[in-house]
Motif scaffolding. Structure first.
Motif: not given
Length: 335
Positions: A11, A29-30, A59, A26, A22-23, A54
């Motif tokens: 990531m 993907y959420k 996760r 993330s 990288h947040q 991923p």
């Protein structure tokens, strides 16, 4: 010299390539809500270029999500592989693992299996490519995102957009341009919505174009129906065109024309439906309609993924049918 091992992209690699934190990756993907379109595009470009996938196990531990999607379908009369392949490609693109449950039986049995998968707690969402009773679907949707396609009936015959018979208009308009004024429709079984739709479209096109109908016959999905329809015609019928319900019927019609000593496409032009693999290798090769089951699988899975991620879903407006023009359609012979 030792072989260089290439580690999988992380990531952080995606974040660096996309020029974001990288947040942010993330969050992509959420849940994409609030991310700018340019940011989403940059991340998606980096994901493709780096072939990033991923880590589903990690996760799951962080988010209590499994990263798994179940697909339920039934044993159909057609090959389900293209449809499942399209769904799998989209699931993979968004980092989900897809598990296929291919079930025989009626919609009640499928509904029982659906509830078992919901209760198991192993899947984030379920895609239904086969019908279940509406009440059972609503019950399942109270516990888990479940998307159901309406493109198949209880017997797994196609319905909805897959029964669109618009290509018949294009076939017949083109054949009129090529000099044909007589048309024969060798229809499929009236138990099928698709067969009824094609017959209705044929009759409407005859009226619209002001051409002569030699009848609607056959009403079976067999080569014999196509051959027998041609053998039953008067000797003075050519030139005429055959709109066949599927490729097998069309091949039967081609054999009937051969037995009568009529040329294809000059005396008899013939169209099929379904784009069977053999069609392009026939002599002459067969003009037909391809139904894009892969696209149906993609759009169905995109709808589920959008629900899982809280993204807006824009329905795909591209048609699921494409005409494949080949040698079995050509100018009418002079008689």
């Amino acid at each position: 010299m030792a072989k260089t091992e290439h580690r999988p992209a992380t990531m952080l690699d995606v974040a660096r390539a996309a020029g974001v934190s990288h947040q942010t990756v993330s969050r992509y993907y959420k849940f994409r809500g609030g991310l700018k379109p340019a940011t989403i595009e940059a991340i998606e470009t980096a994901v493709r270029e780096l072939n990033y996938r991923p880590n589903l196990a990690a996760r799951s531990m962080r988010t209590q999500r499994t990263g798994r999607i179940a697909v339920i379908t039934s044993i159909p009369a057609f090959n389900p592989a293209p449809m499942l392949g399209g769904a799998s490609a989209v699931a993979n693109e968004f980092g989900y693992a897809m598990e296929v449950h291919l079930l025989p039986g009626d919609s009640g049995e499928r509904a029982d299996r659906l509830q078992e998968l919901v209760d198991a707690g192993q899947f984030e969402g379920i895609l239904l490519l086969a019908p279940v009773p509406a009440s059972r679907l609503r019950r399942a949707q109270k516990s888990l995102p479940v998307v159901s396609t309406s493109d198949f009936d209880e017997q797994m015959h196609v319905t909805g957009e897959l029964t669109d018979a618009a290509p018949i208009d294009a076939f017949m308009s083109r054949l009129v341009e090529l000099g044909f004024r007589r048309f024969l429709h060798v229809a499929g079984s009236p138990e099928f919505t698709s067969a009824r739709a094609r017959e209705t479209r044929f009759l409407a096109a005859v009226e619209r174009l002001g051409v002569e109908s030699l009848g609607v016959v056959g009403r079976q999905w067999t080569g014999e129906a196509g051959r027998d329809a041609i053998l039953a015609l008067p000797d003075a019928s050519p030139p005429f065109a055959v709109i066949a319900a599927n490729d097998l019927v069309a091949v039967g019609a081609m054999r009937g024309a051969y037995d009568r000593g009529w040329s294809v496409p000059g005396d008899v032009s013939i169209t099929g439906w379904d784009n069977a693999d053999v069609g392009e290798f026939l002599t002459p090769s067969l003009t037909t309609v391809e139904r894009d089951f892969e696209a149906l699988g993609r759009r169905s899975m995109r709808r589920l993924v959008a629900e899982l991620r809280g993204d807006p879903f824009a329905p795909d407006t591209e048609p699921l049918h494409r005409i494949v023009w080949r040698e079995s359609v050509g100018p009418a012979s002079a008689r």
